[in-house]
Design an enzyme around this catalytic site. Sequence first.
Site, PDB file in Angstrom:
ATOM      1  N   LEU A  32       3.352  -2.443  -7.544  1.00  0.00           N
ATOM      2  CA  LEU A  32       3.963  -3.778  -7.532  1.00  0.00           C
ATOM      3  C   LEU A  32       4.639  -4.109  -8.859  1.00  0.00           C
ATOM      4  O   LEU A  32       4.163  -3.727  -9.923  1.00  0.00           O
ATOM      5  CB  LEU A  32       2.894  -4.830  -7.206  1.00  0.00           C
ATOM      6  CG  LEU A  32       2.175  -4.612  -5.869  1.00  0.00           C
ATOM      7  CD1 LEU A  32       1.108  -5.683  -5.650  1.00  0.00           C
ATOM      8  CD2 LEU A  32       3.146  -4.595  -4.693  1.00  0.00           C
ATOM      9  N   GLY A  35       9.638  -7.893  -8.771  1.00  0.00           N
ATOM     10  CA  GLY A  35      10.328  -8.154  -7.501  1.00  0.00           C
ATOM     11  C   GLY A  35       9.329  -8.558  -6.425  1.00  0.00           C
ATOM     12  O   GLY A  35       9.523  -9.551  -5.713  1.00  0.00           O
ATOM     13  N   HIS A  36       8.223  -7.804  -6.329  1.00  0.00           N
ATOM     14  CA  HIS A  36       7.177  -8.179  -5.366  1.00  0.00           C
ATOM     15  C   HIS A  36       6.585  -9.536  -5.735  1.00  0.00           C
ATOM     16  O   HIS A  36       6.296 -10.358  -4.859  1.00  0.00           O
ATOM     17  CB  HIS A  36       6.046  -7.140  -5.362  1.00  0.00           C
ATOM     18  CG  HIS A  36       6.458  -5.773  -4.918  1.00  0.00           C
ATOM     19  ND1 HIS A  36       6.542  -4.712  -5.782  1.00  0.00           N
ATOM     20  CD2 HIS A  36       6.802  -5.305  -3.694  1.00  0.00           C
ATOM     21  CE1 HIS A  36       6.915  -3.629  -5.113  1.00  0.00           C
ATOM     22  NE2 HIS A  36       7.080  -3.965  -3.846  1.00  0.00           N
ATOM     23  N   LYS A 148      16.782  -5.973  -1.388  1.00  0.00           N
ATOM     24  CA  LYS A 148      17.207  -4.667  -1.901  1.00  0.00           C
ATOM     25  C   LYS A 148      17.280  -3.696  -0.720  1.00  0.00           C
ATOM     26  O   LYS A 148      18.191  -2.904  -0.618  1.00  0.00           O
ATOM     27  CB  LYS A 148      16.236  -4.138  -2.963  1.00  0.00           C
ATOM     28  CG  LYS A 148      16.703  -2.800  -3.516  1.00  0.00           C
ATOM     29  CD  LYS A 148      15.920  -2.368  -4.723  1.00  0.00           C
ATOM     30  CE  LYS A 148      14.522  -1.928  -4.373  1.00  0.00           C
ATOM     31  NZ  LYS A 148      14.477  -0.688  -3.553  1.00  0.00           N
ATOM     32  N   ASP A 149      16.296  -3.801   0.184  1.00  0.00           N
ATOM     33  CA  ASP A 149      16.308  -2.977   1.394  1.00  0.00           C
ATOM     34  C   ASP A 149      17.017  -3.785   2.488  1.00  0.00           C
ATOM     35  O   ASP A 149      16.392  -4.231   3.455  1.00  0.00           O
ATOM     36  CB  ASP A 149      14.876  -2.622   1.795  1.00  0.00           C
ATOM     37  CG  ASP A 149      14.204  -1.782   0.733  1.00  0.00           C
ATOM     38  OD1 ASP A 149      14.604  -0.628   0.567  1.00  0.00           O
ATOM     39  OD2 ASP A 149      13.308  -2.301   0.032  1.00  0.00           O
TER      40      ASP A 149
HETATM   41  O1  PAF Z   1       9.846  -2.065   1.913  1.00  0.00           O
HETATM   42  C1  PAF Z   1       8.730  -1.500   1.867  1.00  0.00           C
HETATM   43  O2  PAF Z   1       8.048  -1.480   0.839  1.00  0.00           O
HETATM   44  C2  PAF Z   1       8.201  -0.811   3.116  1.00  0.00           C
HETATM   45  O3  PAF Z   1       9.228  -0.229   3.841  1.00  0.00           O
HETATM   46  C3  PAF Z   1       7.363  -1.763   4.010  1.00  0.00           C
HETATM   47  C4  PAF Z   1       8.219  -2.875   4.582  1.00  0.00           C
HETATM   48  C5  PAF Z   1       6.217  -2.325   3.215  1.00  0.00           C
HETATM   49  C6  PAF Z   1       6.784  -0.961   5.194  1.00  0.00           C
HETATM   50  O4  PAF Z   1       5.970   0.071   4.750  1.00  0.00           O
END
Ligand code: PAF
Length: 282
Positions: A32, A35-36, A148-149
């Site tokens: 972590l 960002g988290h 980001k994703d």
């Molecule tokens: O983005 C991530 O960290 C992962 O793809 C997730 C959403 C936790 C699923 O494992």
Amino acid sequence: MEIIRTIAELKAKLDTARSKGSIGLVPTMGALHAGHASLIERARRENDTVVVSVFVNPTQFNNPTDLATYPRTEEADAALLEKFGADYAFMPSVEEVYPEPDTRVFDLGPVAEVMEGAMRPGHFNGVAQIVSKLFDFTRPTRAYFGEKDFQQIAVIRRMVELEGFDLEIVDCPIKREEDGLAMSSRNVRLTPEQRAIAPAIHRTLASSLDWAEGHSVEETKRYVVDEINSFPHMNVEYYEIVDALTMQPIKDWADTESAVGCVTVFCGDVRLIDNIKYPKRK
Ligand code: PAF
């Protein structure tokens, strides 16, 4: 903050929490960073109970080396979760989550076929497997994901529609280091030299906003790829400019209401991703 290892215990705690108010879920794979933390802070502001899952999901890795080298920092993760006010950290084992292989195949459609979907076969099906399990275990009011994703969020929205989950997906802006590099658990694997060069990814994407004003989609893509590749250690895997909802590549700026440029770059052997939103053309 309580660490929970089993699904049964998680469900029991959250059944009680649900009877009192809303539940915010922040799914993570650990390692972590700030960002988290920004997702957790937002979940904390918007919900009565906050649960953060920390689970490196094997089914979404199509490359065994990537899975083996993915950073695992459980103690530091628990400390960060405590600091940012999570109520529960769900940290299960692989056997707990997958007592038997998950053979489900999700019909994720076109959003999952391009970019990451094309480069990492099976990746999004694995994401859909784990996120649907987490939604099932926690039945959250809201679930928080980082932009980001960017494509992952579109895929998760599709999975939610397929499975009929009744919850809100909250997408949160990318957090960046001071020099612009998008925060990622993978950044710790960069050598000092690579780390110094990596901010060129965001710098180039940002400069492409000006460039795009006088150039076509194709010319803008070429500009970004050539510029990033001109740095040592950097190798662009793809740069696509897509519609922000459908994830389908556009040919002309007029093809979409909102265009997003999504890039994947190998910096040495570390795969970094980033994106940028282009303003709507008048
Ligand atoms: O983005 C991530 O960290 C992962 O793809 C997730 C959403 C936790 C699923 O494992």
